[in-house]
Design a protein around this motif. Structure first.
Motif, PDB file in Angstrom:
ATOM      1  N   HIS A 253     -21.930  16.763 -46.185  1.00 32.17           N
ATOM      2  CA  HIS A 253     -21.540  15.361 -46.170  1.00 32.17           C
ATOM      3  C   HIS A 253     -20.490  15.123 -47.238  1.00 32.17           C
TER       4      HIS A 253
ATOM      5  N   GLY B  33     -26.622   9.108 -44.576  1.00 33.10           N
ATOM      6  CA  GLY B  33     -25.598   8.599 -45.493  1.00 33.10           C
ATOM      7  C   GLY B  33     -24.191   8.957 -45.026  1.00 33.10           C
ATOM      8  N   GLU B  34     -24.050  10.166 -44.472  1.00 34.04           N
ATOM      9  CA  GLU B  34     -22.751  10.566 -43.928  1.00 34.04           C
ATOM     10  C   GLU B  34     -22.415   9.730 -42.691  1.00 34.04           C
TER      11      GLU B  34
ATOM     12  N   ARG C 165     -14.226  14.699 -38.708  1.00 30.87           N
ATOM     13  CA  ARG C 165     -15.441  14.356 -39.458  1.00 30.87           C
ATOM     14  C   ARG C 165     -16.088  15.623 -40.009  1.00 30.87           C
TER      15      ARG C 165
ATOM     16  N   ARG D 221     -18.017  12.453 -49.664  1.00 31.69           N
ATOM     17  CA  ARG D 221     -17.756  11.165 -50.325  1.00 31.69           C
ATOM     18  C   ARG D 221     -16.318  11.208 -50.848  1.00 31.69           C
TER      19      ARG D 221
ATOM     20  N   PRO E 142     -10.804   3.321 -41.102  1.00 32.72           N
ATOM     21  CA  PRO E 142     -11.799   2.300 -40.711  1.00 32.72           C
ATOM     22  C   PRO E 142     -12.809   2.816 -39.680  1.00 32.72           C
ATOM     23  N   ASP E 143     -12.445   3.830 -38.902  1.00 32.54           N
ATOM     24  CA  ASP E 143     -13.400   4.362 -37.918  1.00 32.54           C
ATOM     25  C   ASP E 143     -14.260   5.477 -38.512  1.00 32.54           C
ATOM     26  N   GLY E 144     -14.119   5.726 -39.805  1.00 30.69           N
ATOM     27  CA  GLY E 144     -14.975   6.712 -40.470  1.00 30.69           C
ATOM     28  C   GLY E 144     -14.424   8.122 -40.473  1.00 30.69           C
ATOM     29  N   THR E 145     -13.373   8.370 -39.709  1.00 31.36           N
ATOM     30  CA  THR E 145     -12.766   9.708 -39.739  1.00 31.36           C
ATOM     31  C   THR E 145     -11.997   9.880 -41.048  1.00 31.36           C
TER      32      THR E 145
ATOM     33  N   ARG F  57     -11.080   7.682 -46.098  1.00 23.66           N
ATOM     34  CA  ARG F  57     -11.852   7.326 -44.901  1.00 23.66           C
ATOM     35  C   ARG F  57     -11.070   6.274 -44.137  1.00 23.66           C
TER      36      ARG F  57
ATOM     37  N   ARG G 135     -21.033   6.306 -43.151  1.00 19.94           N
ATOM     38  CA  ARG G 135     -19.625   6.311 -43.556  1.00 19.94           C
ATOM     39  C   ARG G 135     -18.723   6.825 -42.438  1.00 19.94           C
ATOM     40  N   GLY G 136     -19.178   7.848 -41.769  1.00 20.10           N
ATOM     41  CA  GLY G 136     -18.330   8.521 -40.790  1.00 20.10           C
ATOM     42  C   GLY G 136     -18.333   7.857 -39.421  1.00 20.10           C
ATOM     43  N   ARG G 137     -19.357   7.043 -39.165  1.00 19.02           N
ATOM     44  CA  ARG G 137     -19.467   6.391 -37.857  1.00 19.02           C
ATOM     45  C   ARG G 137     -19.831   4.917 -38.028  1.00 19.02           C
ATOM     46  N   PRO G 138     -18.984   4.196 -38.775  1.00 14.31           N
ATOM     47  CA  PRO G 138     -19.332   2.805 -39.079  1.00 14.31           C
ATOM     48  C   PRO G 138     -19.456   1.946 -37.821  1.00 14.31           C
ATOM     49  N   LEU G 139     -18.780   2.343 -36.760  1.00  3.94           N
ATOM     50  CA  LEU G 139     -18.806   1.553 -35.530  1.00  3.94           C
ATOM     51  C   LEU G 139     -19.710   2.197 -34.484  1.00  3.94           C
TER      52      LEU G 139
END
Lengths: 503, 503
Positions: free
Chosen positions: B330, A13-14, B324, B332, B386-389, B384, A17-21
């Motif tokens: 984790h 789940g993390e 991250r 949210r 866009p790259d999740g960082t 967050r 979110r944290g590594r969408p790409l």
């Protein structure tokens, strides 16, 4: 408290979110980002739940390596179920044992005669799913599930079962919880100094803890996992090159195979940070200087501790070549009565800590014995050296009791093998009117070498405590083996062993 | 299960066996090996137990840095008690608050007027022990205890209390369990790539999580801990040199102090692996390339998560400068109703995982609010990318509700401060008949710079969602502060703030 919970599902789940790409898995033509993996795992969990899979139920994989092994593990984890990737290359009888023992609710399987035969042998109320197209259809038919009960999964519930060799009898499935796997991954992340962007090539079997533990540590970090069905040297070279793999599951002969396959330098393997092996190999890769790889790779481990219990990198330059325990476990060397033995003495390696397994599936009595006194009993012998580092002696297969003293054959055998004339040795206990038992050595001499019984006994007396020396030495041409260890039953029958404690 | 338990006492028990010759602590003339430390902790635990200290009881340290802080922590841990090292340099009133709030059973204290005064103010049934000779006598009088109930200590029981600044009202003591501290240590071991032989110089205050977290990670690894009462540049240089320290608690001005103190090069600081700072500094030390130090040190953290929640090193080159999350937590980003906000939107940074604290001592209502929905609410705003960082925006001190939309002053202030003419800014909510509230900006211009209200509003509209822009802008000479943050109560009183949601 919920606020402290961390399961494999939470890690995924993390990452979504944290590594969408970020690429999560690569397997043939399949490439999945973390959000795509999460979505597929959700669908899979929904499908399994619809098939009645719930907390404590087993899902079995019988096939070669695949990214689907990771998906099934994560989906089972979301349901509180247990996933087992088993050795697909076993005989039908061995596979039938797994089916009978594990009683899975779902079996995902790759076409094989042995599996078909085993399936016919064992009546099982299970859903069987082909590991390829059928798996994809199964997943596609499942709508994206809304609100799976992932929040209710306890981190200490078992999620992975790995069958591990038993020295006597049939293999047992070691159960590892979310917490244990996560703890072990942290220890590996630390020792291997795995960094952001880590890419692991799973080219060893995923039913073995060696490949699985690096797969899970890479997942824990949100790295990239590259799967290949099985070790094939040219394909492994190609994957390291194209996917820029940082690490792969490799050891001696596998490395030699890569050196041979890449002798024309067709593939650039410099992304691989690995242990030094040969001049040719070291020139192809980047020699890794993390504590995991520096000098010699490893430590001491077993499936029941999630992989590694000790790391050589925590005892560099120390006397004991197993190093020191992972920061998340602690070790005691215990005698047969559960008392700690002093440094320098041999006893059973026992451990406690976060990465220890939760017992074997369906082995109540054995589990009680393995966790006696609240310590995991590894079944292996070890010793604390004066500097506190640990030495692994060998499996504690049996114990001889002579004049009320405990003698472990593995320790005496180790001492025997340091004699320059001795090629191989085994030690059994023979009945003794006065002492109960006395140790007897069966010795194989090196070709052209010679030694007398007295010389052999005197040698052992100089190596270890005198009461452990053999009273009798028999010279033989060979030692019968069961796997890597002496076949003690045959040795007892041949050379008069008996009167073991507890018999 | 006991077999999975790992407490700080277990870690010490392993180190006394695994590092019998290893130096555990150095402090002035005191040098202790791990077995010596273990022996002293046992005696101390015995003495504390004899004084009635048991599970849940508090032991307070009021003094400068000392190896005795570690001893007291470990001894309290063995008894299931809670140890608190508090800021000794606080005023008598502040110290009296600590005494009243914590109600310790034992206070170990260093001579000071403020402590004496506070002691006089607060009637307390506590044993007071001087932190020097009296402590040694207390320990010496205790026989080596046989069979302390260490086996019964649960790993999730709180063992460390650290007072942390509250933005409104008095400080609260954050409680950290054995498990949380061990988990946080593992994350640091990983990120900082701490290796066998690591030596940490605790030259920052041990009542602060920054110094404490590296002290504990070094202990977890069985490294060497060097204590010095307080930061003194020449002494710090001497200790790095003579003890070959690998790391120390240092930041900007402290580093400049060392460069100045060592400009004659009297001390060899090359053992120190630390973050790059200035050409002079980099020439004195070894610049560290671990993910903790590479580029910029840090991430996002707070005492309530054991130190660090996120690491920049896990998001190198990413858009969010908080990086991250640690592999053991984790995150949210939640809105005021507990729903997750989409990437790019600002909300409260909430977290779950192994290193999260167990709540504040004696703050039942606040604890319920902080852990609402099973998520730790950091009280800080983040986003967050866009790259999740993750990006840390600022403390969520209050929220404005305008036309049913939530507006966090910190986010608007951040946007205001990107205007080239604006030196400082604060945003409050003023009552609004139509929208409930509307945002109003108080702006301090840079010397000689100018801007109109319309220009300022237009600037914000271009930076963030339009509904968050101020409807009104007031120019002022200064923003009243409470610590580092705007004093919103004074601002409300001065500029007409009010009608906040929930009031």
């Amino acid at each position: 408290m919920t606020v402290h919970r961390l399961t494999l599902g939470d890690v995924l789940g993390e990452h979504r979110r944290g590594r969408p790409l970020g690429t999560a898995v690569v397997d043939g033509d399949v490439r999945l980002t973390y959000p795509e993996l999460d979505e597929r795992v959700d669908r899979l969990a929904g499908a399994l739940a619809a098939d009645g899979v719930g907390p404590g139920d087993r899902v079995l994989w019988l096939g070669q390596n695949s990214f689907r092994v990771l998906e099934l593990l994560l989906a089972a984890g979301r349901l509180g179920a247990i996933f087992c990737p088993a050795n697909w290359r076993q005989t039908a009888d061995e596979l039938a044992h797994v089916l009978t023992d594990l009683t899975p609710s779902v079996v995902v399987w790759e076409e094989s005669e042995a599996v078909e035969k085993a399936r016919g042998q064992v009546p099982l109320d299970a859903r069987w799913i082909g590991s390829g197209d059928e798996y994809e259809a199964y997943l596609a038919a499942s709508p994206p599930p809304a609100g799976l009960p992932s929040a209710e999964i306890a981190a200490d519930s078992p999620v992975l079962a790995l069958y591990t060799a038993a020295f006597d009898g049939r293999p047992n499935a070691a159960l590892l919880s979310h917490s244990a796997l996560i703890a072990h991954s942290m220890a590996l992340l630390h020792m291997r100094q795995m960094e952001d962007g880590f890419t692991f090539l799973a080219c060893g079997p995923l039913f073995h803890v060696g490949t699985m533990m690096f797969t899970l540590a890479t997942f824990q970090l949100g790295g990239k996992l590259v799967f290949t069905p099985a070790y094939e040297p040219t394909e492994v070279c190609r994957l390291i090159d194209t996917e820029k793999c940082t690490q792969a599951f490799l050891f001696g002969p596998m490395i030699d195979g890569l050196v041979e396959a890449n002798k024309d330098g067709a593939h650039d393997l410099s992304s691989l940070h690995f242990v030094s092996h040969s001049p040719e190999w070291d020139a192809m890769i980047t020699v890794d200087d993390s504590p995991w790889c520096a000098s010699k790779m490893g430590g001491y481990g077993q499936t029941e501790v999630g992989g590694m219990l000790t790391f050589l990198g925590l005892g560099m330059g120390g006397a004991g070549y197993a190093g020191r325990p992972s920061p998340l476990v602690h070790v005691r060397i215990l005698d047969a009565s559960g008392e700690e033995v002093p440094p320098g003495e041999v006893g059973e390696i026992c451990a406690r800590g976060q990465s220890i397994f939760s017992g074997y599936w369906n082995r109540r009595e054995l589990n009680e014995a393995k966790s006696a006194g609240g310590w995991h009993h590894t079944g292996d012998l070890g010793r604390r050296e004066p500097d506190g580092t640990l030495t692994f002696i060998g499996p504690r297969l049996r114990m001889i009791k002579s004049a009320n003293e405990n003698i472990y054959p593995a320790e005496v055998e180790r001492a025997l093998k340091t004699h320059p004339s001795i090629a191989d040795a085994a030690v059994i206990g023979v009945p003794d009117d006065r002492f109960g038992q006395s140790p007897k050595a069966i010795v194989v001499l090196k070709e052209g070498a010679s030694a007398t019984s007295d010389e052999v006994i005197e040698h052992v007396r100089n190596e270890i405590a005198s009461y452990k020396k053999p009273r009798d030495v028999v010279f033989a041409d060979t030692i019968p083996k069961r796997g890597y260890t002496p076949d003690y039953d045959t040795l007892d029958a041949t050379y008069g062993g008996g009167a073991y404690p507890g018999t």
